[in-house]
Design an enzyme around this catalytic site. Structure first.
Site, PDB file in Angstrom:
ATOM      1  N   CYS A 258     -26.566  20.017 -34.367  1.00  0.00           N
ATOM      2  CA  CYS A 258     -25.422  20.667 -35.049  1.00  0.00           C
ATOM      3  C   CYS A 258     -24.312  19.617 -35.065  1.00  0.00           C
ATOM      4  CB  CYS A 258     -24.989  21.925 -34.321  1.00  0.00           C
ATOM      5  SG  CYS A 258     -26.295  23.173 -34.157  1.00  0.00           S
ATOM      6  N   PRO A 261     -18.493  17.377 -36.886  1.00  0.00           N
ATOM      7  CA  PRO A 261     -18.141  16.299 -37.828  1.00  0.00           C
ATOM      8  C   PRO A 261     -18.636  14.915 -37.432  1.00  0.00           C
ATOM      9  CG  PRO A 261     -16.268  16.766 -36.434  1.00  0.00           C
ATOM     10  CD  PRO A 261     -17.343  17.739 -36.019  1.00  0.00           C
ATOM     11  N   GLY A 263     -18.684  13.322 -34.146  1.00  0.00           N
ATOM     12  CA  GLY A 263     -18.123  12.595 -33.008  1.00  0.00           C
ATOM     13  C   GLY A 263     -19.165  12.227 -31.973  1.00  0.00           C
ATOM     14  N   ASP A 280     -26.961  19.177 -39.966  1.00  0.00           N
ATOM     15  CA  ASP A 280     -25.967  20.255 -39.971  1.00  0.00           C
ATOM     16  C   ASP A 280     -26.246  21.178 -41.146  1.00  0.00           C
ATOM     17  OD1 ASP A 280     -23.199  20.723 -38.374  1.00  0.00           O
ATOM     18  OD2 ASP A 280     -23.037  21.551 -40.394  1.00  0.00           O
ATOM     19  N   CYS A 378     -18.471  24.411 -26.241  1.00  0.00           N
ATOM     20  CA  CYS A 378     -17.071  24.291 -25.820  1.00  0.00           C
ATOM     21  C   CYS A 378     -16.564  25.685 -25.440  1.00  0.00           C
ATOM     22  CB  CYS A 378     -16.209  23.633 -26.890  1.00  0.00           C
ATOM     23  SG  CYS A 378     -16.297  24.392 -28.523  1.00  0.00           S
TER      24      CYS A 378
END
Length: 440
Positions: A258, A261, A263, A280, A378
């Site tokens: 996934c 963006p 990182g 993604d 997160c």
């Protein structure tokens, strides 16, 4: 400075109230702010974040001042003004300026103009009775902690010894943390560059630099050359965790499941010569992966696809390592995205946990024997972390949970530290579980 170029406060309050209204209607804060006119956006973002961090108190105050809800647009402006009037060490404007400009915003907004006198009366009464009204709201848990009551109850159950510190951390602004690209520059050399530019910073983690204040990212030394990327210190743990014990092998095939963006994809490529497939489900977000890798002068294979629907994108060759940064509540990054707590609903967590479970089970089938899968979210909710992994292990006898940090709490709330050698500083909330697949 040309002060006449600065937009008037009433316009900023008008736009801020519209952002709050949009969030109440289910739009993300990022999308709502993107719709704000460019000259207003920076000021409106600052005001919106301040309002969202005090919205629970403001809503309780509005309930005391006007038990019958006014129309939605008027309520958003009233709560915006009340949030900004709550006592604060860094209040951006004095009381009377704020009230006068809020009334001006009401008068100049057609949908709110009929309620301008009502808003004026509420705000003037608040100024007269502030201490009494504030004391009344202390009994409201959502007002006291500026989070929905269900969210607070969940944290109390998950973290009975830490829930208050977690909520307090969510209401503080997180620092700007950078990840230094070791292919371009050493961290020590970059710290020297920052010092020369007059930017105070400290080292955090293995690759991070935490700045003491906010700066325009594009103005940082070497940013356009790919020397650094913006990434929280906890998020910087993903790539080294996944590569630990695997990085000595040649020709590693890695899946970032996934990825947008990009990182963590970029960090994997900065640390090791590996072949990465960045997957993604959203084509627009895959385009952002390309942009980020291009700035860093890195390359990965990218593909649009649903990681849970393996047959639609997999070529049949197993991966040596898989990074699953799963969709989640984002409850660990509320301090950076203060709208999240007001967007989420209690039922979202179980739905997200079901998605995470589906992804874990699907991706386990494309992992090579002896390979490793790093599951991360997160989130600070156990249903999206510890409980998720325990359930997976109960049904997958080939999986072994290797030593990993588990739940990492935002700010200074740190009940778990299993592997960190270097202090991570003031990081976001994360969960990590590194799983190894039994060798054939």
């Amino acid at each position: 400075m040309n002060s006449h170029l600065a937009p008037p406060l009433w316009r900023q309050l008008q736009a801020t109230a519209h952002v709050i209204l949009s969030i109440r209607r289910g739009q993300s804060g990022t999308a709502a702010l993107d719709a704000v006119a460019a000259p207003l956006r920076a000021g409106v973002q600052s005001l919106s974040f301040a309002v969202l961090r005090t919205l629970g108190r403001a809503q309780a105050l509005r309930q005391l001042l006007a038990p019958k809800s006014p129309p939605a647009a008027a309520d958003a402006l009233l709560c915006t003004a009340l949030a900004l009037l709550c006592p604060s060490e860094d209040a951006p404007y004095d009381d009377f300026t704020l009230v006068n400009q809020a009334i001006e915003a009401a008068k100049k907004t057609p949908a709110i103009k009929p309620q301008a006198a009502f808003i004026n009366a509420c705000l003037r009464r608040f100024l007269r009775e502030r201490s009494t009204l504030m004391a009344h709201t202390e009994h409201d848990v959502a007002a006291r902690w500026n989070h929905p009551a269900w969210w607070i109850e969940r944290l109390q159950k998950d973290w009975p010894d830490h829930w208050q510190a977690l909520l307090a951390a969510n209401n503080r602004q997180g620092p700007l943390t950078l990840r230094v690209n070791p292919r371009k520059v050493s961290r020590d050399a970059y710290l020297t560059q920052l010092q020369s530019a007059g930017i105070a910073a400290i080292p955090v983690g293995q690759f991070g630099v935490e700045l003491s204040g906010s700066v325009v990212v594009q103005s940082l030394p070497g940013f356009s050359q790919g020397w650094v990327s913006v990434q929280d210190a906890a998020a910087q743990c993903a790539a080294p965790l996944l590569l630990s014990g695997l990085s000595q092998r040649g020709g590693l095939r890695v899946l970032d499941a996934c990825a947008a963006p990009g990182g963590k994809t970029a960090h994997l490529l900065e640390l090791a010569d590996v072949s990465v497939l960045a997957l993604d489900v959203d084509a627009n977000r895959v385009a952002r992966i390309h942009q980020n890798l291009e700035r860093l002068q890195l390359a990965a294979q990218t593909q649009v696809g649903d990681a849970a629907d393996v047959q639609s994108w997999w070529n049949g060759v197993p991966f040596d390592a898989i990074l699953l940064d799963a969709p989640c509540s984002a409850s660990g990054i509320v301090r950076r995205h203060p709208d999240i707590r007001w967007l989420r609903r209690p039922t979202d967590i179980a739905q997200l946990a079901a998605t995470q479970s589906k992804l874990l089970k699907a991706l386990w089938t494309v992992l090579a024997p002896g390979g490793r899968l790093l599951y991360c979210t997160c989130s600070v909710f156990k249903e999206e972390g510890e409980w998720q992994i325990q359930a997976f292990l109960a049904s997958h006898s080939t999986a072994k949970w290797l030593p990993t940090p588990g739940h990492m709490m935002p700010g200074a709330v740190t009940p778990n530290r299993l592997f960190m050698d270097a202090p991570l500083g003031d990081h976001d909330g994360f969960f990590y579980a590194l799983l190894e697949k039994e060798a054939a």
